[in-house]
Design a protein around this motif. Structure first.
Motif, mmCIF file in Angstrom:
data_model
loop_
_atom_site.group_PDB
_atom_site.id
_atom_site.type_symbol
_atom_site.label_atom_id
_atom_site.label_comp_id
_atom_site.label_asym_id
_atom_site.label_seq_id
_atom_site.Cartn_x
_atom_site.Cartn_y
_atom_site.Cartn_z
ATOM 1 N N ASN B 141 49.980 63.144 34.640
ATOM 2 C CA ASN B 141 49.155 64.328 34.372
ATOM 3 C C ASN B 141 49.671 65.046 33.127
ATOM 4 O O ASN B 141 49.993 66.249 33.157
ATOM 5 N N GLY B 143 50.238 66.897 29.580
ATOM 6 C CA GLY B 143 49.620 68.063 28.952
ATOM 7 C C GLY B 143 49.724 67.947 27.449
ATOM 8 O O GLY B 143 49.331 66.942 26.874
ATOM 9 N N ALA B 147 46.622 72.083 25.813
ATOM 10 C CA ALA B 147 46.333 72.387 27.223
ATOM 11 C C ALA B 147 45.985 73.858 27.415
ATOM 12 O O ALA B 147 45.253 74.208 28.337
ATOM 13 N N ARG B 154 44.376 65.793 33.901
ATOM 14 C CA ARG B 154 43.593 65.889 35.144
ATOM 15 C C ARG B 154 42.157 66.379 34.896
ATOM 16 O O ARG B 154 41.222 65.914 35.545
ATOM 17 N N ASP B 155 42.011 67.299 33.956
ATOM 18 C CA ASP B 155 40.713 67.919 33.731
ATOM 19 C C ASP B 155 39.733 66.997 33.013
ATOM 20 O O ASP B 155 38.571 67.351 32.835
ATOM 21 N N LYS B 178 30.085 65.331 36.955
ATOM 22 C CA LYS B 178 30.161 66.048 38.215
ATOM 23 C C LYS B 178 30.061 65.066 39.367
ATOM 24 O O LYS B 178 29.430 64.023 39.228
ATOM 25 N N ARG B 187 42.001 62.597 41.681
ATOM 26 C CA ARG B 187 43.017 63.584 41.291
ATOM 27 C C ARG B 187 44.266 63.526 42.171
ATOM 28 O O ARG B 187 45.284 64.111 41.832
ATOM 29 N N LEU B 188 44.174 62.808 43.271
ATOM 30 C CA LEU B 188 45.397 62.541 44.035
ATOM 31 C C LEU B 188 46.273 61.535 43.269
ATOM 32 O O LEU B 188 47.502 61.609 43.287
ATOM 33 N N GLY B 191 48.938 62.250 38.264
ATOM 34 C CA GLY B 191 50.228 62.919 38.491
ATOM 35 C C GLY B 191 51.046 62.317 39.615
ATOM 36 O O GLY B 191 52.083 62.872 39.972
ATOM 37 N N LEU B 207 34.749 65.500 24.702
ATOM 38 C CA LEU B 207 34.031 66.692 24.230
ATOM 39 C C LEU B 207 33.532 66.464 22.805
ATOM 40 O O LEU B 207 34.050 65.610 22.100
#
Lengths: 454, 454
Positions: B141, B143, B147, B154-155, B178, B187-188, B191, B207
């Motif tokens: 995970n 950064g 960030a 994660r995002d 979504k 997301r488990l 990280g 993006l």
């Protein structure tokens, strides 16, 4: 269930007229619990959960009961509703570190208003925001129009206080904007629909309020032009904060229910908002207006906060307004890749024609999340069966286009039977094993997400 | 371990000189694996994992080995390194729906460059971005400076393809922006540091590229003024995309290592970037420059992409540059609530004084994430022990201020012994039960995150 009234004096309802009030949510499912417990703090939640744990009684956590997929409906005999509505304190808003701490039952709009008064902003804005609780939002991983730019509830939850099925209290995650110590239990709970643990407290990341917002109402004479506008806006590298879509039937229904002057002859309408620094907001609004105008839209700009609020009230009233069309509806919230929206809308038309059903569509065009409403009458058994049959066709078309059967409403009871269409047996097996790890006795909201037969 | 070379001909290394190359990462830990397997596709990963599963041999997934907490170090005898470096294809970039699909081993900067050439943007930018893999970023995970505005790895992870410890292949999540069907396995895994499954493919949200960026270098004569500037900038409701901090020692080390003209006499330096529409970028940069100037900073603006790149290379070279100060360092990445940074810096000074150690600090001031570097010499046993002892004091101070012991580096081996300081026994128990669900034989990166004794 002896003695339940004694465990938390004054917090337990067992009179039939009270139980009725907790038998339904915003879906078409209903049931009747054996009791309703309304704790006001974490200790009381723990006492209630321990009671259910010791007796192996199904426990159904409930925020405000605004869910669309029957996640809070008492589907089994002898189940207890655990209503978190009384835990509604905003405990802290840390304005230096942009973190809010609150209890499960805080109403989304109450938090929004409080934050706005301080110059801050919590983006997730489900249509039920005036009634729904943040705890319920976390349980469902709620979205809303602003998810397009700002993400969903998951993206704002930093940590949680939980009561585990054995009554023990666990705090997960962090109180800072970053943290990677151990597995992400926080986001495992987000969207778990009350099947793993009871959420009691929530640590949320908040943002500074955007300086300026522009709201554009763009009615299109042709549905295809609206779809084209969505593509062109996103290709222009603008990320609006909302890019909402309503089809002709949705527009008409709203105008009948809550007239705000929507153009009832338009085939489709986009409700678009951009936000940020004033200079960029103006530039982006102009660019979007030009794109929509060139595609035949008669663009109107909301000139003040009142007209903006009126437009959003109209948007948020689509779902209730549809009951003017028919007494019942089956409401889905599929997502397809944005570029596949026109193809999906075509599929929906074909499915509607094939079954002889009216299907009304609205939703979040920007992220491909379409609220599909199959209009029907529950008392007309033949028609209702057709409506239910059409759902499978809709999900098949959705998945064929690379989509998902739920963007923000969750699975609950209403989509449980379709779970296998999207998830592999291996994935479901792993999820059920995780559930067993949290909830060995299977008391937490049984029958939700995973149907009895898988 | 018989026959390991036969399971995937040409993919298995067992010569000692090859094994040495896979014995370390960017931490101070090292070890020696029994074999290194370098699969080039998911089927080969599955064959390798099945081999380890059947024999109960520890398996250590590895991206590029740039981790800071020894997550990819072979800590046990007879372990196999599974190096994903050969799975480095960018499979698809869907420019209509802003989704990228790639294999584990794609280098972060390779993805960044490819996306930039198409007008897109993937925000997570760990300092090792020129070498680290996206798969490794997901496992940790990761950064990075950006960030602050854009969140962490994660995002951006929408879904994953995994090989489970039993060799079976599982796809999690969605390919849309979504989706809320079932538990958030995606997301488990983010990280989980290679302790649950092997990540083979990644579905990422991307993006549009921001139209404009402004970069400001702000050296402050006083450390306190830099801290004050951070508070004032965030209080002004601007979210810069980066708000990086270097203390005096970090500045000096970089200037010795890779001179770019940083002011070596400054007590602290902020490297600040804002991005967005040109009009808002200019306004925000002016506001930030005014705040910093008023606090005594001699603000310089990077006038072109070359000077910007030079400043960022300097920032990213802090970690290697510190080896000019002393031959070893213990590198932590604590997070405190942003408003507590001055208090934390003071604590770090006191701890350094108490132990007679030089502590150098830099990092992401905007989100309270400080990279704390305790400078030492591993060969000086007495001093090294002191340095290790000071870590506990640093973590105690961090947690007392409401922080976390890791913002983006993870726990791995190096922080495993401190896990209990931050997480409750109940939380650890639940995490270990989840691990057991995924990995009943305990072959996946054993000893990482959870030390042997808990």
């Amino acid at each position: 269930m002896k003695n339940i009234k004694d465990i938390l004096p004054g917090r337990v309802l067992t009179d039939i007229e009270d139980l009725f009030c907790y038998g339904f949510d915003a879906s078409s499912f209903e049931g009747l619990p054996s009791a309703v417990i309304r704790p006001v703090n974490t200790d009381e939640v723990s006492i209630a959960v321990t009671f259910a744990f010791e007796r192996g009684v199904p426990l159904i956590p409930r925020g405000a009961g605004t869910g669309m997929t029957a996640g809070a409906v008492p589907n089994l005999r002898d189940s207890i509703i655990l209503s978190l509505e009384g835990m509604n304190r905003i405990i802290d808003i840390d304005d230096k570190n942009l973190v809010a701490v609150l209890e499960h039952g805080v109403i989304n709009a109450a938090l929004q208003n409080k934050l706005e008064s301080m110059g801050f902003f919590y983006p997730p804005d489900p249509a039920s925001m005036d009634f729904c609780t943040i705890g319920g939002n976390v349980a469902e991983n709620a979205g809303g129009p602003r998810a397009l730019k700002y993400g969903v509830t998951r993206d704002y939850v930093l940590g949680l206080e939980l009561v585990l099925p054995n009554g023990k209290v666990l705090t997960t995650g962090v109180k800072t904007h970053k943290g990677v110590v151990g597995y992400d239990l926080t986001r495992l709970i987000v969207g778990s629909e009350g099947t793993l643990a009871v959420i009691t407290k929530i640590f949320l990341k908040v943002l500074p309020q955007p300086e300026e917002i522009a709201t554009l109402l763009c009615p299109f004479p042709k549905l295809e032009s609206a779809a084209m506008a969505v593509s062109k806006i996103t290709a222009s590298k603008i990320i609006p904060r909302t890019l909402e879509f309503m089809d002709h039937e949705a527009i008409k229904a709203v105008e009948n229910y809550k007239p705000v002057g929507l153009p009832a002859d338009a085939e489709a309408l986009l409700l678009i908002e951009v936000d940020g620094a004033p200079a960029s907001v103006n530039a982006e609004a102009d660019k979007i207006a030009a794109i929509c105008t060139s595609l035949g839209a008669d663009v109107r700009v909301a000139d003040d906060i009142y007209s903006r609020k009126r437009l959003w009230e109209a948007r948020r009233s689509v779902s209730p307004a549809l009951y003017r069309i028919s007494p019942s509806k089956i409401n889905e919230d599929i997502v397809v890749p944005r570029s596949k929206i026109p193809e999906m809308i075509l599929s929906l038309r074909n499915i509607g024609d094939r079954y002889g059903l009216k299907i009304v569509n609205f939703g979040h065009a920007g992220d491909g999340n379409i609220h599909v409403n199959i209009m029907t009458d529950k008392n007309n058994q033949e028609e209702y069966q057709k409506a239910k049959d059409s759902v499978k066709d809709i999900f098949e078309a959705t998945l064929r286009l690379g989509g998902t059967i739920s963007g923000e409403h969750g699975v609950g009871l209403s989509k449980a039977e379709y779970l296998k269409m999207e998830l592999s047996p291996l994935g479901i097996e792993l999820m059920k094993a995780i559930k067993k790890t949290f909830d060995p006795k299977g008391i937490m909201n049984p029958g939700k997400i995973f149907p009895a037969d898988i």
